[in-house]
Design a protein around this motif. Structure first.
Motif, PDB file in Angstrom:
ATOM      1  N   HIS A   1     -26.320  39.941-136.086  1.00  0.00           N
ATOM      2  CA  HIS A   1     -27.263  39.589-137.147  1.00  0.00           C
ATOM      3  C   HIS A   1     -27.701  38.133-137.055  1.00  0.00           C
ATOM      4  CE1 HIS A   1     -23.443  38.174-138.645  1.00  0.00           C
ATOM      5  NE2 HIS A   1     -24.010  37.600-139.692  1.00  0.00           N
ATOM      6  N   GLN A   2     -27.042  37.360-136.202  1.00  0.00           N
ATOM      7  CA  GLN A   2     -27.418  35.961-136.025  1.00  0.00           C
ATOM      8  C   GLN A   2     -27.720  35.654-134.560  1.00  0.00           C
ATOM      9  OE1 GLN A   2     -24.048  33.937-137.819  1.00  0.00           O
ATOM     10  NE2 GLN A   2     -25.081  33.830-139.785  1.00  0.00           N
ATOM     11  N   THR A   3     -28.144  36.668-133.841  1.00  0.00           N
ATOM     12  CA  THR A   3     -28.399  36.526-132.407  1.00  0.00           C
ATOM     13  C   THR A   3     -29.759  37.116-132.062  1.00  0.00           C
ATOM     14  OG1 THR A   3     -26.024  36.741-131.951  1.00  0.00           O
ATOM     15  CG2 THR A   3     -27.528  37.073-130.095  1.00  0.00           C
ATOM     16  N   LEU A   4     -30.533  36.409-131.275  1.00  0.00           N
ATOM     17  CA  LEU A   4     -31.815  36.921-130.784  1.00  0.00           C
ATOM     18  C   LEU A   4     -31.518  37.867-129.621  1.00  0.00           C
ATOM     19  CD1 LEU A   4     -34.920  36.790-130.904  1.00  0.00           C
ATOM     20  CD2 LEU A   4     -34.816  34.862-129.318  1.00  0.00           C
ATOM     21  N   THR A   5     -31.780  39.149-129.822  1.00  0.00           N
ATOM     22  CA  THR A   5     -31.407  40.174-128.848  1.00  0.00           C
ATOM     23  C   THR A   5     -32.649  40.831-128.280  1.00  0.00           C
ATOM     24  OG1 THR A   5     -29.401  40.573-130.128  1.00  0.00           O
ATOM     25  CG2 THR A   5     -29.994  42.229-128.499  1.00  0.00           C
ATOM     26  N   MET A   6     -32.728  40.933-126.951  1.00  0.00           N
ATOM     27  CA  MET A   6     -33.966  41.423-126.325  1.00  0.00           C
ATOM     28  C   MET A   6     -33.671  42.028-124.958  1.00  0.00           C
ATOM     29  SD  MET A   6     -35.346  37.620-125.494  1.00  0.00           S
ATOM     30  CE  MET A   6     -34.201  36.903-126.679  1.00  0.00           C
ATOM     31  N   LYS A   7     -34.699  42.624-124.366  1.00  0.00           N
ATOM     32  CA  LYS A   7     -34.613  43.138-123.006  1.00  0.00           C
ATOM     33  C   LYS A   7     -35.534  42.319-122.096  1.00  0.00           C
ATOM     34  CE  LYS A   7     -33.904  47.942-124.510  1.00  0.00           C
ATOM     35  NZ  LYS A   7     -34.396  49.340-124.396  1.00  0.00           N
ATOM     36  N   MET A   8     -35.170  42.261-120.819  1.00  0.00           N
ATOM     37  CA  MET A   8     -36.004  41.584-119.826  1.00  0.00           C
ATOM     38  C   MET A   8     -36.246  42.567-118.684  1.00  0.00           C
ATOM     39  SD  MET A   8     -35.289  38.028-117.745  1.00  0.00           S
ATOM     40  CE  MET A   8     -35.318  37.001-119.222  1.00  0.00           C
TER      41      MET A   8
ATOM     42  N   PRO B   1     -28.080  31.497-130.378  1.00  0.00           N
ATOM     43  CA  PRO B   1     -27.461  32.490-129.476  1.00  0.00           C
ATOM     44  C   PRO B   1     -28.455  33.585-129.098  1.00  0.00           C
ATOM     45  CG  PRO B   1     -26.046  32.043-131.366  1.00  0.00           C
ATOM     46  CD  PRO B   1     -27.364  31.410-131.660  1.00  0.00           C
ATOM     47  N   LYS B   2     -28.391  34.001-127.844  1.00  0.00           N
ATOM     48  CA  LYS B   2     -29.309  35.036-127.348  1.00  0.00           C
ATOM     49  C   LYS B   2     -28.547  36.025-126.470  1.00  0.00           C
ATOM     50  CE  LYS B   2     -31.662  31.588-125.857  1.00  0.00           C
ATOM     51  NZ  LYS B   2     -31.174  30.578-126.802  1.00  0.00           N
ATOM     52  N   ILE B   3     -28.972  37.278-126.522  1.00  0.00           N
ATOM     53  CA  ILE B   3     -28.475  38.314-125.610  1.00  0.00           C
ATOM     54  C   ILE B   3     -29.687  38.920-124.925  1.00  0.00           C
ATOM     55  CG2 ILE B   3     -27.337  40.554-125.398  1.00  0.00           C
ATOM     56  CD1 ILE B   3     -25.713  39.858-127.894  1.00  0.00           C
ATOM     57  N   ILE B   4     -29.637  39.015-123.607  1.00  0.00           N
ATOM     58  CA  ILE B   4     -30.717  39.634-122.842  1.00  0.00           C
ATOM     59  C   ILE B   4     -30.135  40.765-122.001  1.00  0.00           C
ATOM     60  CG2 ILE B   4     -32.429  39.326-121.020  1.00  0.00           C
ATOM     61  CD1 ILE B   4     -32.795  36.466-121.927  1.00  0.00           C
ATOM     62  N   TYR B   5     -30.680  41.973-122.187  1.00  0.00           N
ATOM     63  CA  TYR B   5     -30.290  43.123-121.373  1.00  0.00           C
ATOM     64  C   TYR B   5     -31.327  43.305-120.270  1.00  0.00           C
ATOM     65  CZ  TYR B   5     -27.390  44.212-125.467  1.00  0.00           C
ATOM     66  OH  TYR B   5     -26.488  44.168-126.503  1.00  0.00           O
ATOM     67  N   LEU B   6     -30.870  43.321-119.020  1.00  0.00           N
ATOM     68  CA  LEU B   6     -31.773  43.438-117.884  1.00  0.00           C
ATOM     69  C   LEU B   6     -32.148  44.897-117.651  1.00  0.00           C
ATOM     70  CD1 LEU B   6     -30.119  40.977-115.328  1.00  0.00           C
ATOM     71  CD2 LEU B   6     -31.780  40.475-117.154  1.00  0.00           C
ATOM     72  N   VAL B   7     -33.451  45.161-117.534  1.00  0.00           N
ATOM     73  CA  VAL B   7     -33.973  46.502-117.263  1.00  0.00           C
ATOM     74  C   VAL B   7     -34.460  46.541-115.814  1.00  0.00           C
ATOM     75  CG1 VAL B   7     -35.656  48.249-117.937  1.00  0.00           C
ATOM     76  CG2 VAL B   7     -34.707  46.700-119.660  1.00  0.00           C
ATOM     77  N   GLY B   8     -34.034  47.544-115.072  1.00  0.00           N
ATOM     78  CA  GLY B   8     -34.445  47.652-113.675  1.00  0.00           C
ATOM     79  C   GLY B   8     -33.609  46.811-112.739  1.00  0.00           C
ATOM     80  N   TRP B   9     -32.401  46.451-113.179  1.00  0.00           N
ATOM     81  CA  TRP B   9     -31.497  45.623-112.368  1.00  0.00           C
ATOM     82  C   TRP B   9     -30.871  46.426-111.228  1.00  0.00           C
ATOM     83  CZ3 TRP B   9     -26.506  47.335-111.819  1.00  0.00           C
ATOM     84  CH2 TRP B   9     -26.113  48.352-112.700  1.00  0.00           C
ATOM     85  N   GLN B  10     -30.928  47.764-111.319  1.00  0.00           N
ATOM     86  CA  GLN B  10     -30.130  48.610-110.427  1.00  0.00           C
ATOM     87  C   GLN B  10     -30.987  49.357-109.410  1.00  0.00           C
ATOM     88  OE1 GLN B  10     -31.344  49.676-113.204  1.00  0.00           O
ATOM     89  NE2 GLN B  10     -31.763  51.841-112.957  1.00  0.00           N
TER      90      GLN B  10
END
Length: 696
Positions: free
Chosen positions: A478-485, A516-525
């Motif tokens: 709730h206190q983190t900028l969360t996104m995909k790249m 704080p930020k979380i980035i989930y990588l899309v197409g990494w595999q």
């Protein structure tokens, strides 16, 4: 022409507040005083067009393009739109607006109807013209790779003749093929949005679009940019709670809601009048769940096989086994009937259970000791959501000695399956798992029914479930900028290398001032987005740095470096899909993990071949591929992972089973999904996912 000015309504309004401030409750409402409104807007579908050039399929108002009025609403990414224009390439819709408006807003994109063509050929471009001049042109919207809908805001000040055009660019001889294109929620606006107040927006909301049958999230009325809308009160929170989820009901039900509209600029809030929503009843389309009946049959058969007829203590009178055998045969007939209703299955399980109890009661009891009482205790009087309690079952004989319950008939039952989701027998008693639903908080009772030597006794224990997580999360989401790249498309095209990703991370950290930020990588595999599954241990070699020997070394480098910029890098993965190009394909095919249709043929949907979570877990393959991923990359240090498309029902296919052939119900698959989430959590990794209700 008479103008009818309408409220902004009929579109999905989900506000994602990605800030470091947390979530703000409704609390006390501050009401803005009514002011004269100098702001007006109208749906373009409520106006008459001057002329229309239809595409291959006829343009329609407030539904998808079709030869005639069908009532089929526009839908993009699963979101239904009640207002707008459903068109098809190549089309042109013209209006005379006589300089009365200054803005045109719309949500444009490919209708989901276009995705029903398995070849996914669709490619279209939207354009807005004013008095013959091009005011706006969209990028190419394609079905493969899928380009998401786009919200546009076009300046039409001083324009007299307005035209909306869609042109098809599909490859091949037919560029207009399957080109369903939506101008959804399109409005013409006159005035400055800054002049709107919370009260004026709230007072304009006079209705809520009723949900479709089976819909699991209520689409709240659309509100302008700079405003939010939420449910302030519901008279049936068991059906529609304040988070707007919809819980299924067997018959139609009316729910009265009050919405709260907030203007972000000044924090003022106003409530709507009470609004009624009709929630249609849903009769489950899936086949009956026969798990309980299967368990009863196994127990009954075991007692039948082990029983001996005779006159000694512990034996059974002549003819007893024949009666039990008839009851077993009757229950087996229901179990084998694919058309049996859930009621019939439940009834068969209950009748067989009673037959077993009746059979056990006939056991010849010798002189002396018999079962006097049983006791059921729990190591936890209270659990959090998804928490686990261990129960101990014991018994006492009439002479005061401990009863040996190894040969007793024991049946556990739950008073409320929402509070306590499951109970599984163990050698010493049972394991009870708390529920995970919004209505799982409360107290429920576990009852043990024990029959030994023809004597039946019961014991029960209450357990309270608190509405709190069983394990703390690794991140304060709730206190983190969360996104995909997005790194690479599924056709192999690279959007961004690992080095370029770090450059982007640095810029974002500077812009966001170190939050704080979380980035989930899309197409990494493998070769890009959604390729190579179910394998999770192949990093896309096109993304690596030149100085690194292996792509996984480059990804580890990115994950390490990103921490310096207040950013956690993790992965966007998929647990459902299987590709015939995957290095694990042959294994999964041999182990019979790939979903199948009733006739045994492989089941397929737009993104590949789905996997049965339960079959994969039973074969030990789920843990194998998760462990390989955790060994390959420092996911446990990241403490989070994103599972994309975590479906229990396959989109656009009949609900009820991921794999109809295996007869594993969606609810059983959901229980296995919980095991997957628990396994990650036990390894110190949070699991996040997309919207959890659509096809889930």
């Amino acid at each position: 022409m008479k103008r009818i000015w309408r409220s902004i309504s009929g579109s999905l309004a989900i506000v994602l507040a990605l800030t470091s401030l947390g979530m703000t409750g409704l609390g006390r409402h501050a009401f803005a005083e009514a002011e004269p409104a100098s702001y007006e807007e109208i749906y373009i579908s409520d106006l008459d067009w001057t002329s229309v050039k239809h595409g291959k399929v006829k343009t329609q108002k407030d539904q998808i393009a079709a030869a005639s009025l069908t009532g089929q609403k526009m839908k993009m990414e699963g979101v239904t739109y009640d207002k707008g224009l459903g068109s098809h390439a190549d089309s042109k819709i013209t209006y005379q607006i006589n300089g009365d408006y200054n803005r045109l807003t719309s949500v444009i994109g490919i209708d989901d109807e276009a995705l029903t063509n398995s070849k996914l050929p669709t490619s279209v471009v939207f354009a807005v013209y004013g008095d013959g001049d091009k005011l706006y042109e969209s990028p190419h919207f394609t079905a493969k790779p899928y380009i998401r809908p786009l919200k546009i805001n076009v300046d039409v000040s001083g324009i007299h003749e307005l035209s909306l055009e869609v042109t098809g660019y599909a490859a091949g001889s037919n560029p207009q093929t399957t080109s369903y294109a939506d101008w959804a929620d399109t409005k013409l606006i006159n005035g400055d949005p800054e002049d709107q107040t919370a009260e004026s927006v709230a007072s304009s909301i006079r209705s809520i679009a009723p949900p479709e049958k089976g819909q699991t999230l209520l689409r709240l009325p659309y509100v302008p940019d700079g405003f939010t809308v939420a449910i302030a009160a519901s008279d049936r929170e068991d059906i529609i709670p304040k988070d707007a989820q919809i819980f299924p009901v067997s018959t139609d039900a009316t729910v009265t809601l009050v919405l709260a509209v907030t203007k972000l600029a000044d924090g003022t809030t106003a409530e709507t009048v009470p609004l009624q929503v009709l929630v249609p009843g849903v009769q489950p389309a899936e086949s009956a769940n026969k798990t309980a009946l299967e368990s009863e049959l196994a127990n009954a058969q075991a007692y039948y096989d082990n029983a001996v007829e005779g006159t000694d203590p512990g034996q059974y009178p002549s003819g007893s086994k024949e009666e039990l055998g008839q009851a077993i045969a009757k229950a087996k007939a229901v179990y084998a009937d694919d058309a049996a209703s859930q009621y019939a299955v439940n009834q068969a399980a209950a009748e067989l259970h009673e037959s077993v109890l009746s059979f056990l009661a006939k056991a010849i009891v010798g002189e002396g000791k018999r079962l006097e009482s049983v006791s059921l205790t729990s190591d936890h009087a209270s659990l959090n959501l998804d928490g686990l309690a261990h129960l101990r079952l014991s018994g006492q004989l009439s002479d005061g000695s401990d009863a040996d319950l190894k040969h007793a008939y024991v049946k556990y039952s739950l008073s409320n399956p929402n509070v306590l989701a499951s109970v599984q027998p163990t050698e010493s008693g049972a394991e009870v798992r708390a529920g995970t639903k919004l209505n799982s908080a409360g107290t429920a009772t576990v009852t043990a029914t024990v029959t030994l030597g023809g004597v039946t006794r019961t014991a029960e224990v209450p357990i309270t479930v608190q509405f709190a997580v069983d394990q703390p999360f690794q991140h304060a989401y709730h206190q983190t900028l969360t996104m995909k790249m997005f790194m690479a498309e599924n056709n192999g095209t690279v959007r961004m290398t690992f080095e370029q990703a770090l450059a982007t991370v640095k810029k974002m950290d500077s812009l966001t001032r170190g939050i704080p930020k979380i980035i989930y990588l899309v197409g990494w595999q493998f070769d890009g987005h959604d390729t190579g599954y179910p394998a999770l241990d192949v990093v896309n070699p096109k993304l690596k740095r030149e100085q690194d020997e292996r792509a996984e070394d480059s990804l580890k480098w990115l994950m390490d470096e990103a921490f310096k910029y207040n950013t956690t890098i993790s992965l966007h993965i998929n647990m459902l899909d299987a590709s015939s190009e995957s290095p694990l394909w042959d294994t999964y095919l041999t182990k019979d993990v790939i979903a199948r249709e009733n006739d045994g043929s492989l089941r397929k949907y737009v993104w590949g071949y789905p996997i049965s979570y339960t079959r994969e877990w039973e074969e030990g393959l789920t843990i194998q591929r998760i462990d390989k991923l955790l060994e390959l990359l420092p996911i446990q240090r990241a403490g989070t992972i994103h599972i994309d498309a975590f479906h229990q029902n396959i989109p656009k296919l009949e609900a009820g089973f991921i794999s109809p052939y295996h007869k594993i119900t969606s609810q059983q698959e959901a229980e296995t999904q919980k095991k997957i989430i628990r396994y990650f959590r036990d390894k110190g990794v949070d699991v996040t996912a997309e919207f959890d209700k659509l096809s889930r």
